[in-house]
Design an enzyme around this catalytic site. Structure first.
Site, PDB file in Angstrom:
ATOM      1  N   ASP A   9     -10.274 -39.048  49.309  1.00  0.00           N
ATOM      2  CA  ASP A   9      -9.872 -38.984  50.706  1.00  0.00           C
ATOM      3  C   ASP A   9      -9.316 -40.362  51.088  1.00  0.00           C
ATOM      4  O   ASP A   9      -9.704 -41.373  50.505  1.00  0.00           O
ATOM      5  CB  ASP A   9     -11.090 -38.645  51.568  1.00  0.00           C
ATOM      6  CG  ASP A   9     -10.802 -38.787  53.051  1.00  0.00           C
ATOM      7  OD1 ASP A   9      -9.855 -38.128  53.528  1.00  0.00           O
ATOM      8  OD2 ASP A   9     -11.505 -39.564  53.728  1.00  0.00           O
ATOM      9  N   TYR A  11      -8.448 -41.652  54.789  1.00  0.00           N
ATOM     10  CA  TYR A  11      -8.902 -42.282  56.033  1.00  0.00           C
ATOM     11  C   TYR A  11     -10.414 -42.243  56.139  1.00  0.00           C
ATOM     12  O   TYR A  11     -11.020 -41.177  56.120  1.00  0.00           O
ATOM     13  CB  TYR A  11      -8.236 -41.601  57.223  1.00  0.00           C
ATOM     14  CG  TYR A  11      -6.732 -41.739  57.153  1.00  0.00           C
ATOM     15  CD1 TYR A  11      -6.132 -42.965  57.414  1.00  0.00           C
ATOM     16  CD2 TYR A  11      -5.925 -40.678  56.748  1.00  0.00           C
ATOM     17  CE1 TYR A  11      -4.766 -43.121  57.301  1.00  0.00           C
ATOM     18  CE2 TYR A  11      -4.552 -40.827  56.643  1.00  0.00           C
ATOM     19  CZ  TYR A  11      -3.984 -42.049  56.913  1.00  0.00           C
ATOM     20  OH  TYR A  11      -2.627 -42.199  56.797  1.00  0.00           O
ATOM     21  N   ARG A  40     -10.959 -40.966  66.767  1.00  0.00           N
ATOM     22  CA  ARG A  40     -11.224 -40.387  65.456  1.00  0.00           C
ATOM     23  C   ARG A  40     -11.786 -38.957  65.577  1.00  0.00           C
ATOM     24  O   ARG A  40     -11.334 -38.031  64.899  1.00  0.00           O
ATOM     25  CB  ARG A  40     -12.203 -41.284  64.703  1.00  0.00           C
ATOM     26  CG  ARG A  40     -12.726 -40.724  63.382  1.00  0.00           C
ATOM     27  CD  ARG A  40     -11.652 -40.581  62.339  1.00  0.00           C
ATOM     28  NE  ARG A  40     -12.211 -40.153  61.054  1.00  0.00           N
ATOM     29  CZ  ARG A  40     -11.479 -39.751  60.032  1.00  0.00           C
ATOM     30  NH1 ARG A  40     -10.165 -39.711  60.120  1.00  0.00           N
ATOM     31  NH2 ARG A  40     -12.042 -39.388  58.904  1.00  0.00           N
ATOM     32  N   SER A 117      -5.084 -36.193  51.202  1.00  0.00           N
ATOM     33  CA  SER A 117      -5.309 -36.616  52.583  1.00  0.00           C
ATOM     34  C   SER A 117      -4.669 -35.686  53.594  1.00  0.00           C
ATOM     35  O   SER A 117      -3.655 -35.037  53.323  1.00  0.00           O
ATOM     36  CB  SER A 117      -4.721 -38.021  52.750  1.00  0.00           C
ATOM     37  OG  SER A 117      -4.695 -38.405  54.109  1.00  0.00           O
ATOM     38  N   ASN A 118      -5.265 -35.680  54.785  1.00  0.00           N
ATOM     39  CA  ASN A 118      -4.632 -35.016  55.928  1.00  0.00           C
ATOM     40  C   ASN A 118      -3.341 -35.726  56.349  1.00  0.00           C
ATOM     41  O   ASN A 118      -2.501 -35.140  57.030  1.00  0.00           O
ATOM     42  CB  ASN A 118      -5.595 -35.021  57.126  1.00  0.00           C
ATOM     43  CG  ASN A 118      -6.619 -33.888  57.067  1.00  0.00           C
ATOM     44  OD1 ASN A 118      -6.410 -32.895  56.372  1.00  0.00           O
ATOM     45  ND2 ASN A 118      -7.708 -34.043  57.797  1.00  0.00           N
TER      46      ASN A 118
END
Lengths: 228, 228
Positions: A9, A11, A40, A117-118
């Site tokens: 991942d 972030y 967040r 990752s997003n």
């Protein structure tokens, strides 16, 4: 161990999302921590709503939406300048200090390394470059390819598809417990980097291993290497 | 107006989820509000993770999981007694004071009324009975029928399916802005009961109407009725 690749991942795991707190604190004295935390939370919430409702849009835009909401909620006057500064900071988040060395060591062991990752591709390129991590990853995988954010199975499927390995033979590493748990549901071998000493999520599943930082990951992969 | 039925969210809309705060405060002095808030956030988070990952389990269990996590996170010692008391309270949440009268008035206008909730059927039966709302609803719809929580389209689809109406002719009412927005994405006409004077979620869509409480809904449905 049959781990042949490691998928990270981005972030919160490689890059410290709370490092924008100091800039936020400068812009909004005494409110920086609250801004960073709600930003967040809201960012993640929006990814989930948009995934469940098939209303995907790139993470950069979702992140900006979350910032706008956060400032309205906290009654902070978000000027365009402040918005650009905060979003700009998001593009060059600090890496956690031990990460570069750990990644170099893992690479030298012949493991394939990737990010899943997003973040949309432009964000990932920028943040990897800013952290001096070019050349360390075989793949930067963005959920943008499937237009669904984690924890959708389609997002996690990118790892096995691109690496050509079964999920069990890939170690998925995240500092977000929900991400590690969902990756475990999907079928990955999983490692939770529990930097904040948080309790395990009550989801009826747990990561295969847990450590306090990325050096613990190194010890998990290479038990004899963790003594220095 | 072509509204022929009204579908209500339950928790937070008809029933006050924060009313457990007072019990929590008795059990954990000075921590009741924090417990109630994190419990609610975590409960919703778990519904989303389980929906995205197809790991559904009933809302009652998810709610209990969220309570256990919350107490671990807040470092509160959750005895079995305290757990049973808090969960028991969840089964008989307070209704917001104006709701009963508004629902009776809407029913007398010939509108079909329903609840569409994440709660499993046993929870909905209990809370409706505790609030003295038996006989007011034509249907108590639980997402348990589709094993996906809101905001999955399959959950929202229960309304049109059971009522035999198109979503546009059903007014979906929720105090959760994310729920109203997702229902709007789905196709409902939507009303957001914005009890907390919160900012609109930055999701690129908004409810068709917004009011501060359920009497505002009555004025929306029946513009001439709101003067008393």
């Amino acid at each position: 161990m049959s781990i042949q690749a490691i998928v990270f991942d981005a972030y919160g795991t490689l890059f410290d999302v709370y490092s924008i707190g100091s800039l936020a604190e400068k812009l909004f004295p005494k409110r920086g921590a609250a801004l960073a935390e709600l930003w967040r939370d809201k960012q993640i919430e929006y990814t989930r709503l948009r995934t469940m409702c098939s209303t995907y849009k790139p993470f950069w835009e979702v992140t900006q939406d979350a910032l706008v909401f956060t400032c309205k909620k906290l009654k902070l006057d978000l000027t365009l300048d402040a918005q650009n500064m905060l979003m700009g900071q998001y593009a060059k988040l600090d890496a956690f200090p031990e990460n570069l060395g750990v990644l170099q060591r893992l690479q030298s062991m012949g493991l394939k390394l990737a990010i899943l990752s997003n973040g949309n591709p432009e964000m990932l390129d920028a943040v990897v470059k800013a952290a001096g991590m070019q050349g360390l990853f075989n793949h930067l995988l963005s959920v943008d390819a499937v237009k669904k954010f984690k924890t959708a199975p389609e997002a996690y499927q990118l790892g096995p598809d691109v690496l050509g390995l079964s999920a069990k033979n890939i170690l998925f590493v995240s500092s977000n417990c929900w991400d590690a748990c969902a990756a475990a549901w999907f079928g990955y071998t999983t490692f939770w980097v529990n930097r904040a000493d948080a309790p395990l999520e009550e989801l009826g599943i747990q990561p295969d291993a847990i450590g306090a930082d990325m050096t613990a990951l190194l010890r998990f992969i290479e038990p004899d290497a963790g003594t220095e």
